[in-house]
Motif scaffolding. Structure first.
Motif, PDB file in Angstrom:
ATOM      1  N   GLN A 155       0.834  -1.202   0.000  1.00 33.11           N
ATOM      2  CA  GLN A 155       0.000   0.000   0.000  1.00 33.11           C
ATOM      3  C   GLN A 155       0.873   1.257   0.000  1.00 33.11           C
ATOM      4  O   GLN A 155       0.589   2.213  -0.726  1.00 33.11           O
ATOM      5  N   SER A 156       1.955   1.256   0.771  1.00 30.09           N
ATOM      6  CA  SER A 156       2.866   2.414   0.810  1.00 30.09           C
ATOM      7  C   SER A 156       3.488   2.650  -0.559  1.00 30.09           C
ATOM      8  O   SER A 156       3.565   3.791  -1.024  1.00 30.09           O
ATOM      9  N   ARG A 157       3.954   1.566  -1.213  1.00 27.23           N
ATOM     10  CA  ARG A 157       4.553   1.707  -2.548  1.00 27.23           C
ATOM     11  C   ARG A 157       3.537   2.231  -3.555  1.00 27.23           C
ATOM     12  O   ARG A 157       3.836   3.096  -4.367  1.00 27.23           O
ATOM     13  N   THR A 158       2.319   1.718  -3.478  1.00 26.67           N
ATOM     14  CA  THR A 158       1.265   2.149  -4.404  1.00 26.67           C
ATOM     15  C   THR A 158       0.946   3.630  -4.223  1.00 26.67           C
ATOM     16  O   THR A 158       0.842   4.377  -5.197  1.00 26.67           O
ATOM     17  N   GLN A 202       1.565   6.689  -6.891  1.00 25.26           N
ATOM     18  CA  GLN A 202       0.479   7.587  -7.297  1.00 25.26           C
ATOM     19  C   GLN A 202       0.875   9.042  -7.086  1.00 25.26           C
ATOM     20  O   GLN A 202       0.608   9.893  -7.923  1.00 25.26           O
ATOM     21  N   ARG A 203       1.533   9.329  -5.963  1.00 31.16           N
ATOM     22  CA  ARG A 203       1.994  10.699  -5.691  1.00 31.16           C
ATOM     23  C   ARG A 203       3.025  11.132  -6.715  1.00 31.16           C
ATOM     24  O   ARG A 203       3.017  12.263  -7.177  1.00 31.16           O
TER      25      ARG A 203
END
Length: 185
Positions: A174-177, A181-182
């Motif tokens: 989730q952190s990588r995703t 996205q950012r």
């Protein structure tokens, strides 16, 4: 309506192999699995926890430790030394919808009539390996011609360390995703 989901789910890609097993085979696996004491799995769990803590304070150091751990897992070649991990030797990268208590995936294998599955999962990019069993919750039409069955499975006999490893993997995913996205905005 009763809430069936106990953990959040994320789409992921894992290296996976599986086979259908009978209730007796599942009972035997569960008995052996609960007795099995894997020092490597516990070490992987402890290392993952520490890397997660370091990464929150020093992202570059945490990333370096994660890369080093992945390299060690690859060099370890633990697949070849773990008898549970030699199922059909047809391991392939598969898109799954994963949670800390189960998953859904599409397959071309007609598993109707089966109740339990034995899995080998290699989580990416950590290369952490899990050998899990689960009961089939449902089998639906996926709408895909090459993998027409969508199978939903609840993991059974999950050890606390295995569930923690899945939770850590999902948080990192989730952190990588979110970071990707950012970066694209």
């Amino acid at each position: 309506m009763e809430e069936r989901r106990r953990f959040f789910r994320l789409d992921d890609e894992v290296v996976m192999d599986f086979q259908a097993i009978t209730q007796d085979e599942f009972s035997h696996w569960k008995e052996n699995h609960s007795q099995q004491k894997s020092e490597l799995k516990q070490l992987e769990q402890d290392i993952g926890n520490l890397i997660h803590q370091v990464r929150s304070v020093h992202p570059a150091i945490g990333q370096a430790l994660e890369l080093l751990n992945r390299k060690m897992n690859l060099l370890n070649g633990s697949n070849a030394n773990h008898p549970e991990l030699n199922l059909s030797m047809t391991e392939a990268r598969v898109r799954v919808n994963l949670s800390a208590c189960g998953m859904a995936f599409n397959t071309d294998a007609d598993l109707r009539g089966s109740s339990h599955l034995l899995f080998n999962l290699q989580l990416k990019p950590s290369n952490a390996i899990l050998s899990l069993a689960g009961n089939i919750v449902s089998i639906d039409n996926s709408g895909e011609s090459d993998a027409p069955y969508m199978v939903r499975v609840n993991f059974e006999g999950l050890k606390e360390t295995e569930q923690e490893l899945l939770i850590q993997h999902l948080f990192q995913l989730q952190s990588r995703t979110l970071r990707q996205q950012r970066d694209h905005e």
